[in-house]
Design a protein around this motif. Structure first.
Motif, short mmCIF file in Angstrom:
data_model
loop_
_atom_site.label_atom_id
_atom_site.label_comp_id
_atom_site.label_asym_id
_atom_site.label_seq_id
_atom_site.Cartn_x
_atom_site.Cartn_y
_atom_site.Cartn_z
N MET A 37 13.13 5.40 0.54
CA MET A 37 13.20 5.79 1.95
C MET A 37 13.86 4.64 2.68
SD MET A 37 11.99 8.82 2.24
CE MET A 37 11.79 8.98 3.99
N GLY A 38 14.85 4.98 3.50
CA GLY A 38 15.60 3.93 4.17
C GLY A 38 15.32 3.82 5.64
N PRO A 39 16.06 2.93 6.27
CA PRO A 39 15.89 2.70 7.70
C PRO A 39 16.32 3.90 8.55
CG PRO A 39 17.65 1.32 6.80
CD PRO A 39 17.03 2.03 5.66
N MET A 40 17.17 4.77 8.00
CA MET A 40 17.54 5.99 8.71
C MET A 40 16.77 7.15 8.08
SD MET A 40 21.37 6.63 7.15
CE MET A 40 22.00 4.97 7.25
N SER A 41 16.80 8.30 8.68
CA SER A 41 16.05 9.44 8.13
C SER A 41 16.65 9.86 6.79
CB SER A 41 16.06 10.61 9.12
OG SER A 41 17.38 11.08 9.28
N GLY A 42 15.80 10.46 5.98
CA GLY A 42 16.26 10.93 4.68
C GLY A 42 15.93 9.96 3.57
#
Length: 179
Positions: A37-42
């Motif tokens: 899981m990253g700093p942006m969604s998705g």
């Protein structure tokens, strides 16, 4: 890959294991499977399979054949450059849009054969032959990244997510797959 980091520049990973039936079929020497899981969604699913010695019946399996075998339909297949940010260094990866029912995912994958990053399965086999002949080596890996498209999400968002993650991961793979 046992020590591959699960924290990468704001991305948090969760290691996973493959079921025994898949391990028996794929016959790799080592693998990595994790959801990040990253700093942006998705999210991005990372799968890397390493083969110490590739020969008939024991070599990197191309997602081009494995994904349709799993019921996924390939809507498109292209090659895209991936910028790693290291001195303007870029490499090419295969990019596929896949679909099963209403579920859509974007896939990036490439092969690492010694110092080469390759996209074509036939080129991989040619280099395997050459390296076995000249270097007595046939080791290599396949790296695959998958990001699901969220409801209403445009492909470009998943592409950006995958590009960002690939740029971080590709240089790290060199520490786990020998040149």
């Amino acid at each position: 890959f046992l020590e591959f980091p699960m924290h990468i520049a704001g991305w948090q990973g969760r290691p996973m294991t493959l079921e025994r039936q898949y391990v028996d079929v794929l016959r790799f020497d080592d693998y990595l499977l994790a959801d990040f899981m990253g700093p942006m969604s998705g999210s991005v699913n990372l799968y890397a399979a390493y083969y110490r010695s590739q020969k008939k019946g024991q070599s990197a399996h191309s997602p081009r054949t494995c994904l349709p075998g799993g019921g996924w339909e390939m809507s498109s297949m292209t090659q895209v450059p991936v910028e790693t940010g290291a001195n303007g260094h870029a490499f090419y990866a295969n990019r596929a849009l896949i679909q099963k029912g209403d579920e859509r995912q974007v896939v990036l994958y490439w092969f690492k054969q010694r110092e080469r990053l390759l996209t074509n399965e036939y080129t991989v086999k040619a280099w395997l032959f050459w390296d076995a002949l000249t270097k007595q080596r046939s080791d290599g890996a396949m790296i695959r990244l998958v990001s699901p498209l969220l409801p209403g999400e445009e492909e470009q968002s998943a592409d950006r997510r995958l590009q960002q993650f690939a740029a971080l991961v590709e240089p790290m793979i060199h520490g786990y797959v020998p040149d």
